[in-house]
Design a protein around this motif. Structure first.
Motif, PDB file in Angstrom:
ATOM      1  N   GLY A  37       0.812  -1.202   0.000  1.00 18.53           N
ATOM      2  CA  GLY A  37       0.000   0.000   0.000  1.00 18.53           C
ATOM      3  C   GLY A  37       0.847   1.254   0.000  1.00 18.53           C
ATOM      4  N   VAL A  38       2.070   1.128  -0.492  1.00 23.11           N
ATOM      5  CA  VAL A  38       3.014   2.251  -0.510  1.00 23.11           C
ATOM      6  C   VAL A  38       3.430   2.522  -1.953  1.00 23.11           C
ATOM      7  CG1 VAL A  38       5.252   3.120   0.247  1.00 23.11           C
ATOM      8  CG2 VAL A  38       3.874   1.696   1.787  1.00 23.11           C
ATOM      9  N   LYS A  39       3.153   3.719  -2.417  1.00 27.39           N
ATOM     10  CA  LYS A  39       3.535   4.105  -3.772  1.00 27.39           C
ATOM     11  C   LYS A  39       4.833   4.908  -3.734  1.00 27.39           C
ATOM     12  CE  LYS A  39      -1.161   4.248  -5.678  1.00 27.39           C
ATOM     13  NZ  LYS A  39      -2.169   5.089  -6.369  1.00 27.39           N
ATOM     14  N   ALA A  40       5.832   4.398  -4.406  1.00 26.93           N
ATOM     15  CA  ALA A  40       7.102   5.117  -4.489  1.00 26.93           C
ATOM     16  C   ALA A  40       6.896   6.407  -5.267  1.00 26.93           C
ATOM     17  CB  ALA A  40       8.158   4.248  -5.170  1.00 26.93           C
ATOM     18  N   GLY A  41       7.441   7.472  -4.747  1.00 24.88           N
ATOM     19  CA  GLY A  41       7.268   8.770  -5.384  1.00 24.88           C
ATOM     20  C   GLY A  41       6.101   9.542  -4.808  1.00 24.88           C
ATOM     21  N   THR A  42       5.241   8.838  -4.045  1.00 22.18           N
ATOM     22  CA  THR A  42       4.090   9.489  -3.397  1.00 22.18           C
ATOM     23  C   THR A  42       4.158   9.272  -1.887  1.00 22.18           C
ATOM     24  OG1 THR A  42       2.737   9.119  -5.373  1.00 22.18           O
ATOM     25  CG2 THR A  42       1.582   9.676  -3.341  1.00 22.18           C
ATOM     26  N   ASP A  43       3.972   8.018  -1.474  1.00 23.35           N
ATOM     27  CA  ASP A  43       4.012   7.701  -0.042  1.00 23.35           C
ATOM     28  C   ASP A  43       5.439   7.696   0.499  1.00 23.35           C
ATOM     29  OD1 ASP A  43       1.175   7.292   0.118  1.00 23.35           O
ATOM     30  OD2 ASP A  43       1.491   5.412  -0.962  1.00 23.35           O
ATOM     31  N   ILE A  44       6.373   7.398  -0.354  1.00 25.20           N
ATOM     32  CA  ILE A  44       7.783   7.561  -0.005  1.00 25.20           C
ATOM     33  C   ILE A  44       8.434   8.335  -1.140  1.00 25.20           C
ATOM     34  CG2 ILE A  44       8.340   5.271  -0.947  1.00 25.20           C
ATOM     35  CD1 ILE A  44      10.717   5.207   1.024  1.00 25.20           C
ATOM     36  N   SER A  45       9.124   9.392  -0.813  1.00 27.51           N
ATOM     37  CA  SER A  45       9.652  10.282  -1.843  1.00 27.51           C
ATOM     38  C   SER A  45      10.859   9.665  -2.542  1.00 27.51           C
ATOM     39  CB  SER A  45      10.050  11.628  -1.235  1.00 27.51           C
ATOM     40  OG  SER A  45      11.188  11.481  -0.411  1.00 27.51           O
ATOM     41  N   ILE A  46      11.094  10.117  -3.746  1.00 26.90           N
ATOM     42  CA  ILE A  46      12.269   9.682  -4.491  1.00 26.90           C
ATOM     43  C   ILE A  46      13.540  10.077  -3.734  1.00 26.90           C
ATOM     44  CG2 ILE A  46      13.548   9.959  -6.638  1.00 26.90           C
ATOM     45  CD1 ILE A  46      10.954   8.359  -6.894  1.00 26.90           C
ATOM     46  N   GLU A  47      13.504  11.244  -3.128  1.00 22.04           N
ATOM     47  CA  GLU A  47      14.670  11.711  -2.381  1.00 22.04           C
ATOM     48  C   GLU A  47      14.999  10.763  -1.236  1.00 22.04           C
ATOM     49  OE1 GLU A  47      12.067  13.535  -3.206  1.00 22.04           O
ATOM     50  OE2 GLU A  47      12.955  14.883  -4.692  1.00 22.04           O
ATOM     51  N   ASP A  48      13.955  10.318  -0.516  1.00 20.72           N
ATOM     52  CA  ASP A  48      14.190   9.404   0.606  1.00 20.72           C
ATOM     53  C   ASP A  48      14.688   8.038   0.128  1.00 20.72           C
ATOM     54  OD1 ASP A  48      13.519  11.274   2.487  1.00 20.72           O
ATOM     55  OD2 ASP A  48      11.436  10.623   2.697  1.00 20.72           O
ATOM     56  N   LEU A  49      14.165   7.590  -0.995  1.00 19.24           N
ATOM     57  CA  LEU A  49      14.626   6.316  -1.546  1.00 19.24           C
ATOM     58  C   LEU A  49      16.124   6.368  -1.831  1.00 19.24           C
ATOM     59  CD1 LEU A  49      11.851   5.211  -4.087  1.00 19.24           C
ATOM     60  CD2 LEU A  49      12.583   3.963  -2.056  1.00 19.24           C
ATOM     61  N   LEU A  50      16.533   7.413  -2.497  1.00 17.21           N
ATOM     62  CA  LEU A  50      17.939   7.533  -2.875  1.00 17.21           C
ATOM     63  C   LEU A  50      18.841   7.784  -1.670  1.00 17.21           C
ATOM     64  CD1 LEU A  50      17.544   9.645  -6.144  1.00 17.21           C
ATOM     65  CD2 LEU A  50      17.998   7.186  -5.948  1.00 17.21           C
ATOM     66  N   LYS A  51      18.284   8.429  -0.629  1.00 17.18           N
ATOM     67  CA  LYS A  51      19.071   8.731   0.564  1.00 17.18           C
ATOM     68  C   LYS A  51      19.186   7.531   1.495  1.00 17.18           C
ATOM     69  CE  LYS A  51      17.127  10.933   3.889  1.00 17.18           C
ATOM     70  NZ  LYS A  51      16.427  11.973   4.699  1.00 17.18           N
ATOM     71  N   ASP A  52      18.068   6.793   1.655  1.00 17.05           N
ATOM     72  CA  ASP A  52      18.016   5.742   2.664  1.00 17.05           C
ATOM     73  C   ASP A  52      18.526   4.388   2.171  1.00 17.05           C
ATOM     74  OD1 ASP A  52      16.919   7.647   4.301  1.00 17.05           O
ATOM     75  OD2 ASP A  52      14.846   6.959   4.046  1.00 17.05           O
ATOM     76  N   PHE A  53      18.642   4.234   0.855  1.00 16.35           N
ATOM     77  CA  PHE A  53      19.040   2.930   0.320  1.00 16.35           C
ATOM     78  C   PHE A  53      20.293   3.072  -0.538  1.00 16.35           C
ATOM     79  CE2 PHE A  53      14.559   2.618   1.291  1.00 16.35           C
ATOM     80  CZ  PHE A  53      14.458   1.372   1.915  1.00 16.35           C
ATOM     81  N   ASP A  54      21.111   2.029  -0.491  1.00 10.84           N
ATOM     82  CA  ASP A  54      22.357   2.038  -1.254  1.00 10.84           C
ATOM     83  C   ASP A  54      22.130   1.728  -2.732  1.00 10.84           C
ATOM     84  OD1 ASP A  54      24.327   2.359   1.014  1.00 10.84           O
ATOM     85  OD2 ASP A  54      23.252   0.562   1.674  1.00 10.84           O
ATOM     86  N   ALA A  55      21.014   1.088  -3.036  1.00  7.00           N
ATOM     87  CA  ALA A  55      20.647   0.796  -4.424  1.00  7.00           C
ATOM     88  C   ALA A  55      19.137   0.660  -4.507  1.00  7.00           C
ATOM     89  CB  ALA A  55      21.328  -0.478  -4.923  1.00  7.00           C
ATOM     90  N   VAL A  56      18.610   0.952  -5.692  1.00  5.96           N
ATOM     91  CA  VAL A  56      17.170   0.865  -5.936  1.00  5.96           C
ATOM     92  C   VAL A  56      16.956   0.043  -7.200  1.00  5.96           C
ATOM     93  CG1 VAL A  56      15.065   2.146  -6.484  1.00  5.96           C
ATOM     94  CG2 VAL A  56      16.725   3.104  -4.868  1.00  5.96           C
ATOM     95  N   CYS A  57      16.033  -0.916  -7.134  1.00  3.62           N
ATOM     96  CA  CYS A  57      15.671  -1.698  -8.319  1.00  3.62           C
ATOM     97  C   CYS A  57      14.221  -1.407  -8.691  1.00  3.62           C
ATOM     98  CB  CYS A  57      15.838  -3.195  -8.078  1.00  3.62           C
ATOM     99  SG  CYS A  57      15.429  -4.189  -9.538  1.00  3.62           S
ATOM    100  N   LEU A  58      14.018  -0.923  -9.894  1.00  9.84           N
ATOM    101  CA  LEU A  58      12.674  -0.661 -10.402  1.00  9.84           C
ATOM    102  C   LEU A  58      12.116  -1.936 -11.033  1.00  9.84           C
ATOM    103  CD1 LEU A  58      13.375   2.768 -12.167  1.00  9.84           C
ATOM    104  CD2 LEU A  58      12.575   2.381  -9.831  1.00  9.84           C
ATOM    105  N   ALA A  59      10.979  -2.394 -10.529  1.00 14.14           N
ATOM    106  CA  ALA A  59      10.362  -3.617 -11.051  1.00 14.14           C
ATOM    107  C   ALA A  59       8.842  -3.468 -11.021  1.00 14.14           C
ATOM    108  CB  ALA A  59      10.810  -4.826 -10.233  1.00 14.14           C
ATOM    109  N   MET A  60       8.374  -2.330 -11.595  1.00 15.60           N
ATOM    110  CA  MET A  60       6.951  -1.991 -11.488  1.00 15.60           C
ATOM    111  C   MET A  60       6.088  -2.605 -12.572  1.00 15.60           C
ATOM    112  SD  MET A  60       9.127   0.815 -10.955  1.00 15.60           S
ATOM    113  CE  MET A  60       8.756   2.021 -12.207  1.00 15.60           C
ATOM    114  N   GLY A  61       6.692  -3.273 -13.531  1.00 14.31           N
ATOM    115  CA  GLY A  61       5.901  -3.888 -14.577  1.00 14.31           C
ATOM    116  C   GLY A  61       5.519  -2.927 -15.689  1.00 14.31           C
ATOM    117  N   ALA A  62       4.666  -3.404 -16.579  1.00 12.20           N
ATOM    118  CA  ALA A  62       4.191  -2.602 -17.711  1.00 12.20           C
ATOM    119  C   ALA A  62       2.707  -2.863 -17.907  1.00 12.20           C
ATOM    120  CB  ALA A  62       4.965  -2.951 -18.988  1.00 12.20           C
TER     121      ALA A  62
END
Length: 478
Positions: free
Chosen positions: A213-238
């Motif tokens: 129930g968490v939308k990246a970019g909304t419920d968690i900001s892009i800034e926080d993702l990049l700050k809090d994690f050493d790497a990010v994998c996008l796997a949102m589908g199409a």
């Protein structure tokens, strides 16, 4: 192999489907199972072919001959260990994979391929039943954190591989439960959701964190993702579905296929859907536009909802039956595919283009006008050109489902916010390791390739995990 002449003496035997009159009344899995001895005999049919084209055909590089031999020898623990060396989730692929391996099987030249997919499913089910599948948390943590955005097959495979390497993984999922299209897109009659939950419970026990129930970019900001994690994998589908820009598209009763499939899966899970928002085929003539697997899933779902009739149309020509000289063995054969849903009753028609939707007095769709087409090869370019014939027909339909494939990633805003390079279709551009133009951002599955198969998404997730591990290891060296 344990019995090198079995393929000469033992014919291919499939488990088959539950009877139609039984299965259309519920959402239980349609496939049956063979008894243990019959399954061993089927595994014994794997021959010493010299070049295992089954292995060549599989995006995961599964070692089919080795685990077929273990199954034949009743070594389920060994068979499962071999299987999971290359496939994180054989319980998924053993149910929903179109079995590219079987099409590459040498015995498929006589249409007698080894029942590889069914054998795979049998191995993993026996492994669970006999207690060989247990939680195995990593013994040591690396201190690195990775965010995986999306919990479909690519995201889950990436998360599993990274977790086993000792990295701390958090999976973010926009829906109320993990699984992506495995949970919400594939009908229960093909993949019971308890199978997903069983695996998820293991992944959680092994240390993977799921935030639903968490939308990246909304419920968690892009800034926080990049700050809090050493790497990010996008796997949102199409999941952006291909649409039809024709008259009457906005009529009531015209829906994307996933609207029906996702809603029905939620209903099966106990979610309450209001009557005015419920999509139902009960007592209706249903038209499915699109001839692929998603369309087939709509056919089966419509039957279970009590459709009066089901018609499926396709703009392409009817594929050949049995063999196609244009796609010879060991390549994937482009031939007519008849699914379990089709066997439940469906009028299938080809070379039809949708022209307009026709409304009744209440603004609901009642008919669909279609036009016959043909395809001709242009002499100069060699490309196939669509020719409209002018011959039209009207198909009665009170429910229309658009199942024409998918176009773009579901979360282009996230991709834009991360400022990673995209291709013309909006997919994330990556190198061979899954790394994007932003060093700490990787991509796996449909978000990078466009809509594909579950087995290819798992392979992509594993590959991205390998790339992320190499990237994190380089950080430690710095």
């Amino acid at each position: 192999m344990g019995n090198p002449t079995a393929f000469l003496n033992i014919p291919r035997k499939e488990a088959g489907y539950r009877p139609v009159h039984d299965r259309v009344n519920d959402y239980g899995e349609v496939e049956q199972t063979l008894n243990t001895e019959d399954r061993r005999l089927q595994a014994s049919r794997c021959m010493e072919c010299g070049v295992p084209f089954c292995h060549w055909s599989c995006p995961l590089g599964n070692r089919q001959p080795e685990w077929q031999d273990r199954l034949y020898k009743n070594d389920i623990k060994g068979a499962y260990e071999l299987l999971t060396m290359t496939d994180d989730f054989p319980e998924f692929t053993g149910r929903v994979c179109p079995a590219l391996c079987e099409k590459g099987c040498v015995l498929n030249k006589q249409h007698e391929a080894v029942t590889i997919r069914e054998n795979e499913a049998a191995i993993v089910e026996r492994a669970f039943a006999e207690g060989y599948v247990t939680s195995r948390p990593p013994k040591k943590r690396s201190g690195r954190r990775v965010a995986v955005i999306g919990s479909g097959p690519a995201g889950l495979a990436c998360a599993n591989q990274l977790n086993q390497k000792g990295h701390s993984v958090t999976v973010f999922e926009k829906n109320e439960a993990p699984g992506g299209l495995l949970r919400f897109g594939i009908p229960d009659f093909k993949l019971n959701k308890s199978i997903i939950d069983r695996r998820l419970n293991l992944l959680k026990e092994e240390g993977i964190e799921f935030r639903c129930g968490v939308k990246a970019g909304t419920d968690i900001s892009i800034e926080d993702l990049l700050k809090d994690f050493d790497a990010v994998c996008l796997a949102m589908g199409a999941e952006v579905a291909r649409d039809l820009n024709v008259e009457g598209r906005d009529l009531k009763g015209v829906h994307f296929a996933l609207e029906l499939l996702q809603q029905q899966n939620r209903v099966n899970a106990g979610v309450e859907i209001s009557r005015e928002n419920r999509i139902s085929a009960k007592g209706k003539n249903v038209l499915v536009i699109g001839g692929g697997d998603t369309g087939s899933d709509c056919v089966g779902t419509a039957h279970r909802q009590g459709a009066l009739s089901v018609t499926q149309i396709e703009i392409m020509p009817k594929p050949p039956v049995g063999d196609n000289p244009d796609t010879p063995w060991p390549y994937w054969p482009v031939v007519l595919k008849t699914s379990s849903s089709h066997l439940e009753g469906c009028d299938r028609r080809w070379l039809l283009d949708t022209r307009k939707f026709i409304a009744d007095r209440e603004g609901r769709v009642k008919e669909v006008e279609v036009e016959e087409v043909r395809w001709e090869k242009e002499p100069e370019s060699g490309r196939m050109k669509l020719i409209h014939t002018g011959n039209t027909d009207v198909i009665k339909a009170e429910l229309v489902l658009l199942a024409m494939g998918f176009t773009n990633p579901v979360a282009e805003g996230i991709i834009d916010a991360l400022k990673v390079d995209k291709d013309a279709r909006g997919n994330v551009c990556t190198d061979s390791s899954g790394q994007s133009s932003v060093k700490k951002v990787f991509a796996a599955g449909d978000v990078a390739t466009g809509a594909s198969l579950v087995v290819r998404c798992i392979a992509s997730g594993r590959n991205a995990a390998k790339g992320i591990h190499a990237y994190l290891s380089s950080l430690n060296q710095d």
